[in-house]
Design an enzyme around this catalytic site. Sequence first.
Site, short mmCIF file in Angstrom:
data_model
loop_
_atom_site.label_atom_id
_atom_site.label_comp_id
_atom_site.label_asym_id
_atom_site.label_seq_id
_atom_site.Cartn_x
_atom_site.Cartn_y
_atom_site.Cartn_z
CD GLU A 63 67.21 -3.47 82.62
OE1 GLU A 63 67.43 -4.49 83.44
OE2 GLU A 63 68.10 -2.93 82.28
C1 LIG Z 1 61.73 5.48 81.24
C2 LIG Z 1 62.12 4.26 80.54
C3 LIG Z 1 63.26 3.88 79.85
C4 LIG Z 1 63.12 3.02 78.85
N1 LIG Z 1 64.78 2.59 78.41
C5 LIG Z 1 64.55 1.95 77.30
C6 LIG Z 1 65.82 1.88 76.43
O1 LIG Z 1 66.67 2.11 77.09
N2 LIG Z 1 65.44 0.93 75.50
C7 LIG Z 1 64.63 0.13 75.11
O2 LIG Z 1 64.56 -0.42 74.03
N3 LIG Z 1 63.29 0.33 75.75
C8 LIG Z 1 63.30 1.18 76.90
N4 LIG Z 1 62.17 1.33 77.58
C9 LIG Z 1 61.09 0.54 77.25
C10 LIG Z 1 60.56 -0.43 78.21
O3 LIG Z 1 61.30 -1.41 77.97
C11 LIG Z 1 58.97 -0.59 78.03
O4 LIG Z 1 58.33 0.49 78.25
C12 LIG Z 1 58.52 -1.96 78.37
O5 LIG Z 1 59.04 -3.08 77.79
C13 LIG Z 1 57.12 -1.90 78.48
O6 LIG Z 1 56.53 -1.52 77.26
P1 LIG Z 1 55.15 -0.69 76.95
O7 LIG Z 1 55.49 0.56 78.08
O8 LIG Z 1 54.92 -0.25 75.81
O9 LIG Z 1 54.16 -1.49 77.87
P2 LIG Z 1 53.05 -2.57 77.17
O10 LIG Z 1 53.96 -3.63 76.44
O11 LIG Z 1 52.12 -1.73 76.19
O12 LIG Z 1 52.37 -2.99 78.22
C14 LIG Z 1 51.56 -2.46 79.11
C15 LIG Z 1 51.16 -3.44 80.29
O13 LIG Z 1 50.45 -4.69 79.82
C16 LIG Z 1 51.35 -5.64 80.37
N5 LIG Z 1 51.43 -6.87 79.62
C17 LIG Z 1 51.73 -6.86 78.27
N6 LIG Z 1 51.79 -7.98 77.75
C18 LIG Z 1 51.46 -9.04 78.86
C19 LIG Z 1 51.12 -10.11 78.85
N7 LIG Z 1 51.42 -11.28 78.05
N8 LIG Z 1 50.79 -10.70 80.14
C20 LIG Z 1 50.77 -10.10 81.07
N9 LIG Z 1 50.89 -8.73 81.12
C21 LIG Z 1 51.17 -8.17 79.81
C22 LIG Z 1 52.61 -5.12 80.74
O14 LIG Z 1 53.44 -5.85 81.80
C23 LIG Z 1 52.09 -3.75 81.14
O15 LIG Z 1 51.69 -3.76 82.63
C24 LIG Z 1 62.01 2.26 78.70
C25 LIG Z 1 60.81 2.67 79.10
C26 LIG Z 1 60.69 3.67 79.91
C27 LIG Z 1 59.56 4.25 80.68
#
Ligand SMILES: Cc1cc2nc3c(=O)[nH]c(=O)nc-3n(C[C@H](O)[C@H](O)[C@H](O)COP(=O)(O)OP(=O)(O)OC[C@H]3O[C@@H](n4cnc5c(N)ncnc54)[C@H](O)[C@@H]3O)c2cc1C
Length: 766
Positions: free
Chosen positions: A454
């Site tokens: 989230e």
């Molecule tokens: C257990 C779990 C349950 C989930 N459930 C759902 C679900 O039900 N439905 C759904 O759609 N999604 C779901 N998600 C997805 C979740 O919302 C995403 O994992 C989240 O949005 C982050 O994406 P990512 O893991 O690919 O990280 P990335 O986007 O690759 O980010 C990696 C890091 O970079 C940072 N970052 C990225 N861009 C920036 C920026 N511009 N400035 C500063 N920092 C930045 C992020 O904060 C993070 O620390 C779930 C994820 C998990 C792990």
Amino acid sequence: MEIIILLVVVVVLLVAVPDIRRSLITRPAFAFFKRVLPPLSPTEREAMQAGDTWWDADLFSGRPDWHKFHQTKAPQFTEAEQAFIDNQLETLLAMLDDFRIVQQDSDLPKKVWDYIRKEKFFAMIIGKEFGGLDFSPAANSHIVSRIATRSISAAVSVMVPNSLGPGELLTHYGTDEQKNYWLPRLADGTDIPCFALTGPEAGSDAGAIPDTGIICKGEFEGKEVVGIRLNWSKRYITLAPVATVLGLAFKLYDPDGLMGEQKDIGITCALIPTNHPGVETGERHLPLNQAFMNGTTYGKDVFIPLEWIIGGKDYAGKGWRMLMECLSAGRGISLPALAAATGHVTERMTGAYAYVRQQFGMPIGLFEGVQAAMGKIGGTNYTLESMRRLTVTALCEGKSPSVITAMTKYHMTEMGRQVMDAAMDVHAGKGIQLGPRNYLGHGYMATPVSITVEGANILTRNLMIFGQGATRCHPYVLAEMEAASNPNEDEGLQQFDSLLLKHIGFAAGNFFGSLFMGLTGARFNASPMSGPTARYYQQLTRMSRALALTADMAMLVMGGDLKRREMLSARLGDVLSHLYMASAVLKRYEDDGRQSGDLPFVEYALEHHLYETGEAFKGFFANFPNRIVAWTLRLAIFPLGIHYHKPSDANLQAVAKSMMEPGVTRDRHTFLCFWKDDAKDMTGHMELAFLAMREHANIYKRIRKAVKHGDIAEDLSGDELVKAARKAEVITADEAKALKKTEQLRMTAIGVDQFAPGVIEKRKFY
Ligand SMILES: Cc1cc2nc3c(=O)[nH]c(=O)nc-3n(C[C@H](O)[C@H](O)[C@H](O)COP(=O)(O)OP(=O)(O)OC[C@H]3O[C@@H](n4cnc5c(N)ncnc54)[C@H](O)[C@@H]3O)c2cc1C
């Protein structure tokens, strides 16, 4: 004298004669503003326009109205909510065995799934007219928090359908037909929903999803209709492995103009039954060993009718806006509820363990080093619970406060991580060895889940809080931005003109106000309360004014660059957040009737938030690229230096001591923590040992004295200790009986689980 008169005349002319003012001040300022205006992407613009402001706007304005703030009533549960909390929730909690769920089954037991569905735990946000519970955000938050004190896996399973997803989207945007079909099925558990936005290429940058929907003709139920051909690949989707209905976000295109002129329609959300031909529920993920369902979903050339778009054809392309509008409530409830649960469990259990566990002849909670960790847990938990309540209050008032919920999500999950770390340090081996008696391990492992979902925390802190706060909460900036982007230049200039004068007055008031408050230590600031918290109100008002001044100057000097300089802007977001958290603490203290037992906790929290506010300003000034502006701001705001300090040692000790005292303060601070009156229970074994030891503290004291005098041998425990004490006539026969039981409880409480050879290897614990 002549010069002064001349200056006054010039200023009066500039201000009072609109034509002169417009050509000499407003027009150049307007041009400058347009130049430095942070360029907004369409997704950012939609995020900016979605949601409300609340107390955050007061804090950002530099003039918080504390009286208005205290008039806000803390939400109360309805009779139905209270009955559910007392009955169904307690029944569910008693059914949860998290060690079995996580280590043995990697799933909730069938009877738990059935109970959750039957009792409508998945339907807390669905209206009564559709068979849902229609609970308030306060009840939703309480229920999820309390489940999380028992099992994160169960809490996540319950929280997801009650957060952003099909239920929420249908309620807000669904057509009557969609609502009437889906909501009763979601309410009675016939269907289980999931919502899929994230994919391998689009995580934080969710607006960049590569999943597509092409409007075309196809066959549906034997007829040719206009529909959408979908292709998607999603991952990390909670409940996907068991979902019967999939909420899907994709980008919609209309290359053949079947729906109208627009070819690139934009992000759209649809509801698709998972047994629809082509929908492929993929493999399961294993999110840090937690047992909630999480996995992938795919679809290749899946044809759906247009009617499956949530909200129908009219909502095609409005998906991003819908998500932004609905994200707020869930973000302010779900992950914060898990963090609050961590706070309640760590405070209650660490206080108990620090008393029960003895080393070097005394409870470890009497060592100063341990007290420092305990003070942090207790003090931070006071903020956690205060913030949970304040944000839920805004949601109960029907607000959708996007900046507040971002602050709440970020800071509560970060604080949850900190208290968990501190609790693990105090519990040492007891926290590490997994088994039915370990109440920390699974929560510790699950902490990064809360940090990531989230809105991953780094992004939330660095992009959202100040980025949105500066425009949403600032009294003039959003209106000025709208004026600047008005395609009618003259109209925009006129709008800008009326805003500019007010803005200049506002900035001047902030500068001189900050300087005055800095020089006087804010002692002339009004405080709505007398007593021990009065000074904090004065200081918070002062810091609020400092934030208003600094934010304005930062935007003026850096313009659009501020958005890219995340390290700088995040520090201003931190100031706003700490002011919000400190306000939440003050509100809770008043709402709870100014309990004297709370004062050490309140003091810890407020000293901490003021200290962190000062540190955030310090870091901002030290790194702001325009050194003249940085020093001018620093001198105006802190003319006598930055004197906020960390909570004192005495304060930490007072909090730690209180955590080891059974009674109302402990119960009030940890009311979300569930424990059974059973020495085999996950948390019950520690609670019972603690209470028994406290009850018989005098007997232990006498025994310690006798050991010191050499009447009883050193290093005895359990039955041996009881026998020796009785033999030396240090305790009576009745006391021996009570002590024997207490010693058994103590041994269970300091014990950890161990397994026969082969059990762990085969995962056959039960
Ligand atoms: C257990 C779990 C349950 C989930 N459930 C759902 C679900 O039900 N439905 C759904 O759609 N999604 C779901 N998600 C997805 C979740 O919302 C995403 O994992 C989240 O949005 C982050 O994406 P990512 O893991 O690919 O990280 P990335 O986007 O690759 O980010 C990696 C890091 O970079 C940072 N970052 C990225 N861009 C920036 C920026 N511009 N400035 C500063 N920092 C930045 C992020 O904060 C993070 O620390 C779930 C994820 C998990 C792990």
